[in-house]
Each structure stands twice: as structure tokens, then as C-alpha cells.
Design a protein around this motif. Structure first.
Motif, PDB file in Angstrom:
ATOM      1  N   PRO A  26      -8.087   1.879   0.217  1.00 22.09           N
ATOM      2  CA  PRO A  26      -8.213   3.346   0.110  1.00 22.09           C
ATOM      3  C   PRO A  26      -9.176   3.941   1.127  1.00 22.09           C
ATOM      4  O   PRO A  26      -8.915   5.010   1.683  1.00 22.09           O
ATOM      5  N   THR A  27     -10.289   3.259   1.395  1.00 19.27           N
ATOM      6  CA  THR A  27     -11.247   3.790   2.370  1.00 19.27           C
ATOM      7  C   THR A  27     -10.649   3.793   3.780  1.00 19.27           C
ATOM      8  O   THR A  27     -10.814   4.758   4.532  1.00 19.27           O
ATOM      9  N   LEU A  54      -2.594   1.842  -3.742  1.00 19.95           N
ATOM     10  CA  LEU A  54      -3.023   3.195  -3.392  1.00 19.95           C
ATOM     11  C   LEU A  54      -2.638   4.228  -4.447  1.00 19.95           C
ATOM     12  O   LEU A  54      -3.398   5.180  -4.678  1.00 19.95           O
ATOM     13  N   THR A  77      -0.754   4.695  10.070  1.00 12.24           N
ATOM     14  CA  THR A  77      -1.897   4.080   9.378  1.00 12.24           C
ATOM     15  C   THR A  77      -1.566   2.660   8.920  1.00 12.24           C
ATOM     16  O   THR A  77      -2.368   1.738   9.078  1.00 12.24           O
ATOM     17  N   ARG A 114      -6.605   8.903   7.779  1.00 13.06           N
ATOM     18  CA  ARG A 114      -6.054  10.238   7.518  1.00 13.06           C
ATOM     19  C   ARG A 114      -6.982  11.324   8.050  1.00 13.06           C
ATOM     20  O   ARG A 114      -6.526  12.340   8.589  1.00 13.06           O
ATOM     21  N   ASN A 115      -8.273  11.135   7.910  1.00  6.32           N
ATOM     22  CA  ASN A 115      -9.219  12.126   8.438  1.00  6.32           C
ATOM     23  C   ASN A 115      -9.169  12.199   9.957  1.00  6.32           C
ATOM     24  O   ASN A 115      -9.512  13.230  10.542  1.00  6.32           O
ATOM     25  N   ASP A 167     -10.943  -2.890   1.697  1.00  5.72           N
ATOM     26  CA  ASP A 167     -10.990  -1.625   0.957  1.00  5.72           C
ATOM     27  C   ASP A 167      -9.898  -0.710   1.517  1.00  5.72           C
ATOM     28  O   ASP A 167     -10.145   0.129   2.391  1.00  5.72           O
ATOM     29  N   VAL A 200      -7.454   3.955   4.556  1.00  6.91           N
ATOM     30  CA  VAL A 200      -6.406   4.981   4.624  1.00  6.91           C
ATOM     31  C   VAL A 200      -7.029   6.370   4.720  1.00  6.91           C
ATOM     32  O   VAL A 200      -6.575   7.223   5.493  1.00  6.91           O
ATOM     33  N   GLU A 201      -8.080   6.609   3.955  1.00  8.45           N
ATOM     34  CA  GLU A 201      -8.733   7.912   3.994  1.00  8.45           C
ATOM     35  C   GLU A 201      -9.364   8.169   5.364  1.00  8.45           C
ATOM     36  O   GLU A 201      -9.284   9.283   5.898  1.00  8.45           O
ATOM     37  N   ALA A 202      -9.981   7.138   5.950  1.00  8.65           N
ATOM     38  CA  ALA A 202     -10.584   7.302   7.276  1.00  8.65           C
ATOM     39  C   ALA A 202      -9.520   7.585   8.335  1.00  8.65           C
ATOM     40  O   ALA A 202      -9.700   8.447   9.196  1.00  8.65           O
TER      41      ALA A 202
END
Length: 323
Positions: A198-199, A112, A214, A205-206, A196, A201-203
Motif C-alpha cells: 500500500p505504501t 490492496l 505502478t 500514485r502521488n 509494504d 502504491v500510494e507513493a
């Protein structure tokens, strides 16, 4: 102008609407792999089964006396059997926990935050493969001999003695963790490549999930198969390791089997067969736990290169539950 090159006749449909085979040569080519597959599987089965069967016959057949199961009935009453087996299982559990606690956060941080450090981490994790165990145990022995002379008047002396406690030698856990590092790294790296991260983690986090939430509810469920594989390999390594434990003077299960073989040859072989069954049973439990967890959580299969959509809703669900 008419075409001069003859075209092949179209294949006639078969009874089920499928085109028929164009010749017997193709059918023969399809049958050959099946024959070779059977031959290879038979040879592999004989390679594994014949030594086990021979060992079993050796344990139950006594010349001039016939068949006897005394080697198996005397295992539970043998001195040191239960203590050494429990020690090996405890060492295996501690090694698995320590290996995963070290590698999972490190690999996630590299993936990450610093992808360029991945080759460096890979080289460090692969180093135990090129360092023989005898060299490792020589270094550990040197440190253990050096400690009493320099740490006897410091608060670290009691800690130094605690890691060498015979009831549960933590120094073996540290050594086994180093040995298991390449296998744990390879298993987790394969799982992280299939997801994936990063995807995900980003989802998460959103959706409002925190970092620890997470990792626990989104990342780890998708790495369940890889975690089970890493645990699988570490357990097999610890239960069968002999060199380091023997040279350091401890007596886990593998060392106990060798020590018993001098006086009770049949019992030592019977214990070896029993240890194989125990190891296979534990590995089967780990394998079933990994596959069942992946099926119940709907996580991404390890063979998939694209994360499934079911992993992202888990982040939203966890975030909603947190709210």
C-alpha cells in the motif's frame, strides 16, 4: 556496607583488544556445531551423490565389454527425444505464464482492496495439495469424454478439440497450473509480506503513475525474487510430472523417458541424468535472473520486512519519465 556477593573478574583483553575466552568449555561448545555441520553435510552429499554416481556407472559400464558411452551418444538420435523435450519446455513456459497471470493480480487486489478475503484465497490456492493428481485426472478425463456428445453441434466443439491437440495440449497447461497453484501462491505471498505494497502504491500514485505503470515498474521489480521462486518451482513440477500426462495419453519428456526404459534401459537412465542437468541449468538461470534483477533495480530483499527507500524513487523516476 561492603558487598557480600563476589563479582566475576573482568575478562582480560586479548592481543587484538577483544576479551579472551573464559574457558575451554566454551570453545568446545563452539566447535561442536562445526563438527555436526560437517557430518550432516557429508551424509546429505552422499545421499544425493551416490545414486547419481551409481546411475552414471550403470550407463557407461557394460559387463564383459568395458566402458562405453553409447547410451549418451545415441540420445540425440533417439526417436521422440527432441520433440518430447521441447513439448515439456513449452508446457513449462505456458504454465509459468498462466500461473503468474492468475495469481499476481489476484493477490495484489486482495492485499490492496480486500485484506479480509486473504484466508479464502489461501484456502482455494492450497486445495490442490489435498486433491491427489489421480482424482484430478479422473475428473478431466470425464469432462473430455462428455464433451463430444454434448458439444459436437456447438461452436465450442472446435475449441474443445484444440485444447487436446497432441502437438501442444492446452489441457495439460490447465492441469499443471492447478497443481502449481500452491507453490506459486506461497512464493508470491512471502514476497508480498516482505513489501509494504500500500505504501509503494500510494507513493507511486502521488508521483502521477497510473495503476498499470505502478504494477509494472514499482510492484513487480520488488517481487522479482518471489517471481523467480514461483517460476523455479513450477518449472521443476512440469518437467517431472508423469501421472496426468500419461493417463491423458500425451507424451512429454517424463512420459517419453518411461516409454524408452522398456527397450533401452541404459539410455533411459542416461536421459534421466541429462534431464537432471537440464533442469538444474534452467533453475540456475532463473535463480541468477532473480538475484541479478533485484541487485540492478535495488528492490527490497525478500527477507526484509520494511521496504527500502530505493523502491519509492523508482516510482518517482517512472512518473517523471512518463511526464
Amino acid at each position: 556496607m561492603a558487598a557480600l556477593t563476589p563479582t566475576a573478574a573482568p575478562a582480560r583483553p586479548g592481543p587484538a583488544g577483544r576479551p579472551e575466552a573464559r574457558g575451554t568449555a566454551g570453545a568446545g561448545a563452539r566447535r561442536r556445531p562445526r563438527v555436526w555441520r560437517g557430518v550432516v553435510l557429508t551424509l546429505a552429499g552422499l545421499y544425493f551423490v551416490v545414486p547419481l554416481l551409481s546411475s552414471f556407472v550403470f550407463t557407461v559400464h557394460i559387463p564383459n565389454q568395458g566402458v562405453s558411452f553409447a547410451a549418451y551418444t545415441g540420445i540425440l538420435s533417439a526417436d521422440g527425444f527432441g520433440r518430447s523435450l521441447l513439448l515439456s519446455l513449452g508446457l513449462a513456459a505456458a504454465t509459468i505464464a498462466l500461473s503468474l497471470l492468475l495469481t499476481v493480480p489476484a493477490l495484489l487486489a486482495v492485499r490492496l482492496g480486500a485484506p479480509r478475503l486473504r484466508p479464502v484465497v489461501e484456502v482455494v490456492c492450497m486445495l490442490p495439495l489435498v486433491v491427489p493428481p489421480i482424482a484430478l485426472v479422473t475428473g478431466v478425463t470425464t469432462v473430455l469424454r462428455w464433451g463430444p456428445d454434448h458439444l459436437s453441434r456447438t461452436p465450442f466443439y472446435q475449441t474443445f478439440l484444440a485444447v487436446q491437440d497432441e502437438s501442444f495440449p492446452i489441457v495439460l497447461v490447465l492441469a499443471y497450473t492447478v497443481l502449481a497453484l500452491p507453490f506459486v501462491y506461497r512464493s508470491l505471498d512471502a514476497g508480498l509480506r516482505a513489501v509494504d505494497v500500500p505504501t509503494l502504491v500510494e507513493a507511486a500514485r502521488n508521483c502521477g503513475a497510473g495503476p498499470l505503470y505502478t504494477v509494472w515498474r514499482v510492484i513487480l521489480p520488488n517481487l522479482r525474487s518471489s517471481l523467480a521462486g514461483a517460476s523455479f518451482l513450477t518449472l521443476a513440477l512440469v518437467l517431472g510430472e508423469y501421472t496426468i500426462a500419461s493417463l491423458l495419453g500425451f507424451r512429454p519428456f517424463a512420459v517419453w523417458i518411461v516409454s524408452v526404459s522398456g527397450a533401452e534401459a541404459r539410455m533411459s537412465v542416461a536421459v534421466s541424468l541429462l534431464s537432471l542437468l537440464i533442469t538444474w541449468g534452467l533453475l540456475l538461470v532463473l535463480s541468477r535472473a532473480g538475484t541479478r534483477g533485484a541487485a540492478t533495480t535495488g528492490s527490497v530483499p525478500s527477507a526484509s520486512a520494511v521496504p527500502s527507500a530505493s523502491a519509492v524513487p523508482s516510482a518517482s523516476a517512472s512518473a517523471s519519465g512518463k511526464e
